[in-house]
Design a protein around this motif. Structure first.
Motif, mmCIF file in Angstrom:
data_model
loop_
_atom_site.group_PDB
_atom_site.id
_atom_site.type_symbol
_atom_site.label_atom_id
_atom_site.label_comp_id
_atom_site.label_asym_id
_atom_site.label_seq_id
_atom_site.Cartn_x
_atom_site.Cartn_y
_atom_site.Cartn_z
ATOM 1 N N ALA A 8 0.758 -1.445 0.105
ATOM 2 C CA ALA A 8 0.131 0.080 0.175
ATOM 3 C C ALA A 8 0.844 1.248 0.017
ATOM 4 N N LYS A 9 0.250 2.525 -0.115
ATOM 5 C CA LYS A 9 1.078 3.549 -0.112
ATOM 6 C C LYS A 9 1.691 4.084 1.102
ATOM 7 N N PRO A 10 2.851 4.647 1.205
ATOM 8 C CA PRO A 10 3.414 5.011 0.052
ATOM 9 C C PRO A 10 4.138 3.898 -0.702
ATOM 10 N N LEU A 11 4.313 3.952 -2.214
ATOM 11 C CA LEU A 11 5.109 2.845 -2.749
ATOM 12 C C LEU A 11 6.323 2.973 -2.664
ATOM 13 N N ASP A 19 1.013 8.167 -16.748
ATOM 14 C CA ASP A 19 0.151 7.673 -15.636
ATOM 15 C C ASP A 19 0.717 8.408 -14.225
ATOM 16 N N ALA A 20 1.956 8.626 -14.135
ATOM 17 C CA ALA A 20 2.442 8.946 -13.083
ATOM 18 C C ALA A 20 3.610 9.846 -13.294
ATOM 19 N N VAL A 21 3.835 10.896 -12.243
ATOM 20 C CA VAL A 21 5.087 11.922 -12.203
ATOM 21 C C VAL A 21 5.984 11.596 -11.207
ATOM 22 N N SER A 22 7.179 11.753 -11.486
ATOM 23 C CA SER A 22 8.270 11.705 -10.259
ATOM 24 C C SER A 22 8.910 13.260 -10.299
ATOM 25 N N VAL A 23 9.074 13.595 -9.083
ATOM 26 C CA VAL A 23 9.377 14.990 -8.973
ATOM 27 C C VAL A 23 10.308 15.025 -7.808
ATOM 28 N N VAL A 30 1.938 10.662 -7.904
ATOM 29 C CA VAL A 30 3.190 11.243 -7.674
ATOM 30 C C VAL A 30 3.985 10.692 -6.904
ATOM 31 N N TYR A 31 5.380 10.440 -7.302
ATOM 32 C CA TYR A 31 6.496 9.900 -6.531
ATOM 33 C C TYR A 31 7.426 10.900 -6.350
ATOM 34 N N VAL A 32 8.162 10.913 -5.315
ATOM 35 C CA VAL A 32 9.406 11.672 -5.029
ATOM 36 C C VAL A 32 10.667 11.188 -5.099
ATOM 37 N N TYR A 33 11.790 11.847 -5.783
ATOM 38 C CA TYR A 33 12.952 11.325 -5.673
ATOM 39 C C TYR A 33 13.988 12.304 -5.446
ATOM 40 N N VAL A 34 15.113 12.040 -4.984
ATOM 41 C CA VAL A 34 15.613 10.865 -4.316
ATOM 42 C C VAL A 34 15.747 10.829 -2.808
ATOM 43 N N LEU A 35 15.351 9.989 -2.163
ATOM 44 C CA LEU A 35 15.508 10.136 -0.668
ATOM 45 C C LEU A 35 16.766 9.265 -0.382
ATOM 46 N N MET A 36 17.511 9.766 0.716
ATOM 47 C CA MET A 36 18.724 9.302 1.322
ATOM 48 C C MET A 36 18.913 9.451 2.670
ATOM 49 N N ASN A 37 19.407 8.269 3.377
ATOM 50 C CA ASN A 37 19.463 8.438 4.839
ATOM 51 C C ASN A 37 20.632 9.270 5.289
ATOM 52 N N VAL A 72 2.310 12.444 -1.205
ATOM 53 C CA VAL A 72 2.938 11.841 -2.227
ATOM 54 C C VAL A 72 2.473 10.351 -2.281
ATOM 55 N N ASP A 73 2.423 9.611 -3.353
ATOM 56 C CA ASP A 73 2.166 8.373 -3.508
ATOM 57 C C ASP A 73 3.162 7.241 -3.619
ATOM 58 N N GLY A 74 4.508 7.664 -3.574
ATOM 59 C CA GLY A 74 5.514 6.704 -3.494
ATOM 60 C C GLY A 74 6.808 7.513 -3.202
ATOM 61 N N VAL A 75 7.935 7.057 -2.669
ATOM 62 C CA VAL A 75 9.176 7.638 -2.545
ATOM 63 C C VAL A 75 10.227 6.715 -3.421
ATOM 64 N N ILE A 76 11.078 7.209 -4.050
ATOM 65 C CA ILE A 76 12.150 6.548 -4.727
ATOM 66 C C ILE A 76 13.390 6.919 -3.885
ATOM 67 N N THR A 77 13.907 5.660 -3.496
ATOM 68 C CA THR A 77 14.933 5.773 -2.313
ATOM 69 C C THR A 77 16.184 4.937 -2.532
ATOM 70 N N ASP A 78 17.372 5.461 -1.898
ATOM 71 C CA ASP A 78 18.548 4.566 -1.965
ATOM 72 C C ASP A 78 18.431 3.541 -0.943
ATOM 73 N N PHE A 79 17.511 3.721 0.081
ATOM 74 C CA PHE A 79 17.463 2.922 1.199
ATOM 75 C C PHE A 79 15.957 2.394 1.576
#
Length: 753
Positions: free
Chosen positions: A359-362, A580-584, A615-622, A648-655
């Motif tokens: 489920a969210k967030p992806l 269908d989606a946008v990454s920001v 909407v997905y957000v990038y790039v998350l880092m620890n 946001v619907d999802g997070v794009i992450t290194d971790f």
């Protein structure tokens, strides 16, 4: 008295703790959710002890540091004061006996430097015993004692008398630490008399000291509610009362039990680390203390200082190792950032970590679990799946012999050891791909890469001396797209994401149709005929997504490369035609300036969502250096802000492990009862606590995304001299050859010089 004046300005800025609350957090209940079972001595939840208040952000023992604890952490957080005595016997809170380390005293009294013996060691500096309390309180203000932290609040706050902790801040529990009793006795000052007098006026919950004689001298003379805690210093240091090392005293806890109810130890006593900063097996010290009837508290926690690589730069993970590891729990932690252990105790303990929840967030990996292993290697993808990623990604590049590979950069210099290989001489410059020279994937065959090069871990925060998993900096194997698809098939994933860039370049210069090649690879792997996993195609080029839209039914993700504040209606209409989606990027959601969130509220996410786009957000880092101060050097706080506030619907992450654990926490379903420490900060709130003349310059306004930014001409046709799956590099090889010769000539010339 300039210091006093600045303190007055600081007080007028806020006025009260309630105003600080409005600036920084949403109003809500501060009820934390306790774990069902604790392995502490009492069976109760571990205590959170705020060292000098919230000293990770504000100067230790300052007004803001103490005020902020009550509105950002667990409601029963204990506040800590390192007690120092002034010339007239008054008690003040300062983290260091040398006042130059934590105050501006050197500039106020430049001739005041003295040298005294402190526990037998000759120590030079400025000392409270040389000044009356009136002189210090009226003339000397505090500064941040850790140089790597923001100096924005230096000189704003007066020194706090110990009594303020009880009367002004009304802390729910108070811990007084007495570090140098024997030092003060040289000046005919009695720390014992001061503490006993204070304990008649106020209930002191904890008193700690590393000196046996001091604790024995007050044992039985303070309130029965006061816990006496023996503080262990470095194992090789000498305890002044007994002349034994603290390491040897650790073997005689039954003796400690005669004058104390607990011990406070450096965290390395419990989880020691190797010289290269990896965890060793935990020791028996927690069990030994509990068997002796002693509570045990762990010290030295700080989100923005170096922690073991085993924690993947995630401070919340470190706290959980001490309180929720299945074997033991310490009875409390001493920390500069009390919000993070509050999260650990209140929301992240006793989780069912095996639970899979798409489920969210992806949770979308960025080059696999690239925070722990080299980008796009088999080990990075294995770790991403094990850590609970919902989607794993493959940014595709092409080799000289037309094989699609997963590689985070088209330039092998960025992500492999090519610079130290026999292929280093093939360096070229292609301005349409990147500034500067490189050795590109299409310069080498798959065998050249897979058999002669090693992966190289990414270190985006290396300028801050933060390096990822050095033991595995060259670990893992490169993967072809076909290998990636085979690996992902059957895994517990909601989908895969393939990123396609440089398609026009490949068609024009390499004669290679990357879109057709990706479609064929997906067909050959059976992905076009299955529904178990969603296939996502991501690109910054609308022309790429348009072509995929024409030929497939895959989920298409448009990546906005630049930072924008919003999207014009015309750009939305264009995006809807092919995505269908946008990454920001992160700053398009929460603009920042000089590590502070601004008070600018971007409308981009709600605008995109109102158009029916995910909407997905990038790039998350620890790494804490990648985050604004508003997130308190805590990756979980950052994720929480994007999910709870930005929606946001999802997070794009290194971790991906950190993001997956966030989805399982027990506080997200609490609604209005969400504890304060799990509520996102108000953008600009922290920035507004800095005096106007000390604030960083305002950031330039971000542009609006328009249809001109989105619309692109169709991809050029692939050269008819080749097929999509078999590129010919004739023209490019000619250019590469010429550039390589030129580069070699330049190298030779430099050697001759």
């Amino acid at each position: 008295m300039p210091a006093m004046g600045r303190s007055s300005r600081a007080c007028s800025l806020l006025g009260s703790t309630h105003l600080l609350l409005l600036l920084l957090l949403s109003v809500g209940s501060a009820v934390a959710q306790n774990g069902s079972t604790w392995k502490t001595l009492s069976g109760k939840a571990p205590a959170v002890v705020a060292k000098g208040g919230f000293s990770g952000l504000f100067p230790d023992s300052s007004d803001y540091a103490y005020q902020f604890v009550g509105i950002s952490s667990s409601p029963d957080t204990t506040v800590w004061c390192d007690v120092r005595l002034t010339k007239d016997g008054a008690g003040i809170c300062l983290p260091s006996i040398n006042m130059d380390n934590c105050t501006i005293i050197a500039s106020v009294f430049p001739q005041g430097k003295k040298t005294y013996k402190v526990n037998g060691v000759s120590t030079a500096g400025w000392f409270s015993v040389d000044y009356t309390s009136t002189v210090l309180l009226q003339n000397v203000s505090l500064k941040q004692s850790v140089l790597s932290r923001t100096p924005a609040y230096d000189g704003l706050f007066q020194i706090n008398p110990v009594e303020n902790i009880f009367t002004l801040y009304k802390a729910p529990a108070v811990w007084l630490n007495v570090q140098h009793d024997s030092f003060y006795s040289q000046f005919k000052l009695s720390m014992r008399s001061y503490i006993l007098s204070l304990s008649k006026q106020f209930i002191v919950d904890y008193i700690s000291s590393p000196e046996v004689n001091f604790l024995t001298s007050i044992s039985g003379r303070v309130s029965k509610k006061t816990k006496l805690v023996f503080r262990f210093l470095d194992e090789r240091s000498i305890e002044p009362s007994t002349n034994q090392t603290y390491g040897s005293m650790l073997k005689n806890l039954t003796f400690v039990k005669t004058f104390a109810s607990g011990i406070l130890v450096p965290k390395s006593y419990i989880w020691p680390v190797t010289p290269d900063n990896y965890l060793l097996p935990y020791t028996s010290v927690v069990d030994d203390a509990h068997k002796a009837g002693l509570e045990i508290y762990a010290a030295d926690f700080a989100n923005d200082l170096t922690i073991s690589y085993n924690y993947s730069f995630d401070p919340l993970a470190e706290y959980l190792f001490f309180i929720d590891n299945g074997a033991f729990s310490v009875d409390g932690v001493l920390t500069d950032f009390p919000i993070t252990p509050s999260e650990a105790v209140g929301c992240f303990s006793n989780l069912n970590t095996s639970k899979i929840d798409h489920a969210k967030p992806l949770v979308i990996s960025h080059n696999g679990a690239s925070g722990d292993y080299p980008d796009c290697t088999d080990q990075a993808y294995e770790k991403a799946v094990a850590d609970g990623a919902d989607v794993i990604d493959c940014p595709v590049q092409v080799t000289k012999d037309g094989i699609l590979i997963c590689m985070s950069s088209v330039d092998l210099m960025d992500v492999t050891t090519v610079a130290k290989s026999q292929f280093a001489s093939q360096v070229t410059t292609i301005n349409s791909l990147k500034a500067g020279s490189g050795v590109f994937t299409f310069n080498l065959t798959w065998d050249d890469i897979s058999k002669n090069l090693k992966p190289m871990i990414s270190n985006p925060m290396s300028t801050y001396n933060l390096y990822r998993n050095p033991r595995n900096k060259n670990a893992g194997n490169f993967m072809r797209l076909s290998d990636f698809l085979t690996f992902a098939n059957g895994k517990d994933l909601s989908g895969i994401m393939i990123t396609v860039e440089h398609a026009a370049f490949m068609a024009e210069e390499l004669g290679f149709g990357v879109v057709d090649a990706v479609i064929k690879a997906l067909d050959d792997s059976g992905y076009s005929k299955q529904t178990a996993q969603n296939v996502m195609i991501q690109s910054t080029n609308s022309s790429v997504l348009v072509k995929f839209k024409q030929e497939t039914k895959y989920n298409l993700v448009y990546m906005i490369e630049e930072s924008v504040r919003d999207a014009a209606p015309s750009s939305l209409a264009d995006i809807k035609k092919f995505a269908d989606a946008v990454s920001v990027g992160t700053t398009s959601v929460f603009p920042e300036t000089h590590y502070y969130l601004t008070n600018q509220t971007n409308k981009l996410v709600p605008t995109l969502k109102s158009a029916g786009l995910q909407v997905y957000v990038y790039v998350l880092m620890n790494e804490f250096a990648s985050q604004p101060n508003d997130f308190f050097a805590d990756a979980t706080s950052q994720i929480n802000a994007y999910v709870q506030s930005a929606k946001v619907d999802g997070v794009i992450t290194d971790f991906p492990g950190t993001a997956h654990r966030y989805k399982l926490n027990s506080c997200t379903s609490m609604g209005k009862n969400m504890p304060l420490f799990m509520q996102p900060p108000q953008p600009g709130g922290l920035l507004s606590t800095i005096l106007p003349d000390a604030q960083p310059p305002a950031a330039a306004p971000m542009p609006l995304l328009t249809d001109a930014d989105v619309a692109e001409p169709a991809l050029p046709p692939v050269s008819n001299t080749t097929t999509a799956a078999s590129p010919s590099h004739a023209a490019l090889r000619m250019r590469t050859h010429v550039l390589s010769i030129a580069t070699l000539l330049m190298l030779c010339a430099s050697l001759l010089i």
